[in-house]
Scaffold this motif. Structure first.
Motif, PDB file in Angstrom:
ATOM      1  N   ASN A   1       0.808  -1.217   0.000  1.00  0.00           N
ATOM      2  CA  ASN A   1       0.000   0.000   0.000  1.00  0.00           C
ATOM      3  C   ASN A   1       0.841   1.266   0.000  1.00  0.00           C
ATOM      4  O   ASN A   1       0.313   2.356  -0.120  1.00  0.00           O
ATOM      5  N   ASP A   2       2.143   1.120   0.156  1.00  0.00           N
ATOM      6  CA  ASP A   2       3.061   2.259   0.184  1.00  0.00           C
ATOM      7  C   ASP A   2       3.798   2.283  -1.153  1.00  0.00           C
ATOM      8  O   ASP A   2       4.758   1.534  -1.364  1.00  0.00           O
ATOM      9  N   LEU A   3       3.342   3.142  -2.063  1.00  0.00           N
ATOM     10  CA  LEU A   3       3.895   3.135  -3.414  1.00  0.00           C
ATOM     11  C   LEU A   3       5.381   3.458  -3.442  1.00  0.00           C
ATOM     12  O   LEU A   3       6.113   2.937  -4.286  1.00  0.00           O
ATOM     13  N   GLY A   4       5.844   4.290  -2.515  1.00  0.00           N
ATOM     14  CA  GLY A   4       7.274   4.568  -2.426  1.00  0.00           C
ATOM     15  C   GLY A   4       8.050   3.320  -2.055  1.00  0.00           C
ATOM     16  O   GLY A   4       9.096   3.024  -2.642  1.00  0.00           O
ATOM     17  N   ALA A   5       7.550   2.578  -1.075  1.00  0.00           N
ATOM     18  CA  ALA A   5       8.200   1.332  -0.659  1.00  0.00           C
ATOM     19  C   ALA A   5       8.168   0.303  -1.786  1.00  0.00           C
ATOM     20  O   ALA A   5       9.146  -0.420  -1.997  1.00  0.00           O
ATOM     21  N   VAL A   6       7.054   0.244  -2.506  1.00  0.00           N
ATOM     22  CA  VAL A   6       6.943  -0.675  -3.645  1.00  0.00           C
ATOM     23  C   VAL A   6       7.998  -0.331  -4.689  1.00  0.00           C
ATOM     24  O   VAL A   6       8.708  -1.208  -5.194  1.00  0.00           O
TER      25      VAL A   6
END
Length: 130
Positions: free
Chosen positions: A50-55
């Protein structure tokens, strides 16, 4: 298989992406993914789906490593909502409450990231809809 290729020392630059929605087929709580990951003979990367930065960061790191090493790896995207049933015949109401089904239907990480960018003043809704 990728495990055999790795064992034999063959190049096998494959990144396996695994979506974790806390269900195995349509059953909860069996902990199958932890056991599956423990048995993989190659590195497993993980991130909050759910965390696009982490993805983005985890995907970049994992894919760069796979390309450089020629060895397989897995990347687990955790905490994902299953927005729809497992298959056309899957009756989600058999294992989810009505509230859980509705919550999953409205789960949208991209929408959340856009709202956060607007809240931080990075971009406006007008620019996003253009």
């Amino acid at each position: 298989t990728a495990a055999y290729a790795r064992h034999r020392g063959f190049k096998c630059p494959v990144l396996f992406a695994i979506s974790d929605n806390d269900r195995c087929i349509s059953l909860r709580g069996y902990g199958w993914l932890e056991q599956f990951k423990a048995n993989l003979p190659f590195h497993v990367y993980e991130c909050d789906g759910n965390d696009l930065g982490a993805v983005f960061r985890a995907t970049r790191e994992a894919s760069d490593k796979v390309r450089r090493s020629g060895k397989p790896a897995a990347l687990v995207y955790s905490n994902l909502a299953r927005r729809f049933g497992h298959a056309g015949t899957d009756r989600q109401s058999a294992y989810l409450t009505a509230a859980e089904i509705e919550e999953a239907a409205y789960s949208n990480p991209l929408e959340g990231a856009c709202a956060a960018a607007v809240a931080e003043g990075i971009v406006g809704y007008e620019e996003l809809s253009a």
